[in-house]
Design an enzyme around this catalytic site. Structure first.
Site: not given
Ligand code: IPM
Ligand code: MG
Length: 366
Positions: A142, A193, A225, A249, A253
């Site tokens: 970001y 990751k 993942d 983020d 969701d």
């Protein structure tokens, strides 16, 4: 009687409607507790662009800096989507997070027992879900440099963002993760990751190192993942999750579906403790501006109201009052009241204002 100054930034779309209900709930709870809240409203996002040309006007930032807490709605919408990245409505929120150094974003995803059937996932999967996602909020993709677009010699362009974290940035959010996990089931999952990204390898090492300070908390590491899959396969295996900005983020969701609806998820964004050891805090529903239903009076105000409860707990140290608001939400749901997003077939539906009113009345009854 203690007086608290609360900056109110409803923003765009349904942000306006849901924040109004959260303010009513805060007024009711303040009155009952003998605390006085001064609410001051300011522009942010698309509305601020229209009025001033800036998504985060200087007076708004100044108000936030001088307040005990910030109650935020949501920003953005099709009207401002064509603007260049740096001038978009979302910049208002991102700049606020960065300016106030709100690095720890707490997003609880709880499946309320009476809403188990509101989730599109099976009851056997979501029942008992109670997860706290801690998302790093001021670093990573970001804000990383270099960023931007540049023309390519042979035509076309090159676009770049940088996922970057430093040891101190990881340390401070990891500590929040361990502290929060310590007050919950003492299980912390760090998501990264590390099998591909160098920045994630550093993340994993630093979180592991900080973990030594918290021998009572069990730490494990999960690849992002795999975490995305496990969240909808067996969410009850998670307690507290800590992760970097972009992964957080996306995963938060996804976690919203476990709670039945985005309309149920509150959040707290906490910064460095100021005078008195109380962190600066911004409180906002996880959902966006929902332009498709904005202005219709049908949005679910519960995420905003639960965000107000987090504001009471984390910025004003009013834990009892926070409990009172959360209990009111539970009772109103138990009584069968539903906004459209959480209603099962045949259930009676109430609008934004009615839902707010029901919760206010329950708070007043105590
Ligand atoms: C969120 C939102 C924001 C984000 C947008 C509106 C900038 O999606 O708070 O999750 O990406 O952080
Ligand atoms: Mg998001």
């Amino acid at each position: 009687m203690s007086t608290y100054r609360i900056a109110v930034l409803p923003g765009d779309g349904i942000g306006q409607e849901v924040v109004a209900e959260a303010v009513r709930v805060l007024r009711a709870v303040g009155k009952a507790a003998g605390a006085s809240f001064e609410f001051e409203e300011a522009l942010v996002g698309g509305g601020a662009i229209d009025a001033t040309g800036q998504p985060l006007p200087a007076p708004t930032l100044a108000l936030c800096r001088s307040s005990h807490a910030i109650l935020f709605g949501s920003v953005g919408g099709p009207k401002w989507d064509h603007l260049p990245q740096e001038q978009r409505a979302e910049r208002g929120l991102l700049a606020l997070r960065k300016e106030l150094d709100l690095y720890a974003n707490l997003r609880p995803a709880t499946c309320f027992p009476m809403l188990v059937d509101a989730s599109p996932l099976k009851r056997s999967v979501v029942e008992g879900t109670d997860i706290m996602v801690i998302r790093e909020l001021t670093g990573g993709l970001y804000f990383g440099e270099p960023r931007g677009r540049a023309p390519l010699a042979g035509g076309g362009e090159r676009g770049v963002n940088t996922m970057v974290y430093t040891t101190p940035e990881i340390e401070r959010v990891a500590r929040v993760g361990f502290e929060v996990a310590r007050k919950r089931k003492k299980r912390l999952t760090s998501v990264d990751k590390a099998n591909v990204l160098t920045v994630s390898q550093l993340w994993r090492e630093v979180v592991t190192k900080i973990g030594k300070e918290y021998p009572d908390v069990t730490l494990d590491h999960v690849l992002v993942d795999n975490c995305a899959m496990a969240l909808v396969q067996k969410p009850t295996q998670f307690d507290t999750i800590v992760t970097e900005n972009t992964f957080g983020d996306i995963l938060s969701d996804e976690a919203a579906i476990l709670a039945g609806s985005m309309g149920m998820l509150p959040s707290a964004s906490l910064g460095v403790a100021g005078a008195g050891g109380v962190p600066v805090g911004l409180y906002e529903p996880v959902h966006g501006t929902a332009p498709d239903i904005a202005g219709k009076g049908i949005a679910n105000p519960i995420a905003a109201i639960l965000s107000a409860a987090m504001l009471l707990r984390y910025s004003l140290s009013m834990g009892r009052e926070a409990d009172r608001v959360e209990a009111a939400v539970r009772r109103v749901l138990e009584q069968g009241h539903r906004t459209r997003d959480i209603a099962a077939a045949g259930e009676r539906i109430v609008g934004t204002k009615d839902m707010g009113e029901l919760i206010v009345r329950d708070v007043e009854r105590g």
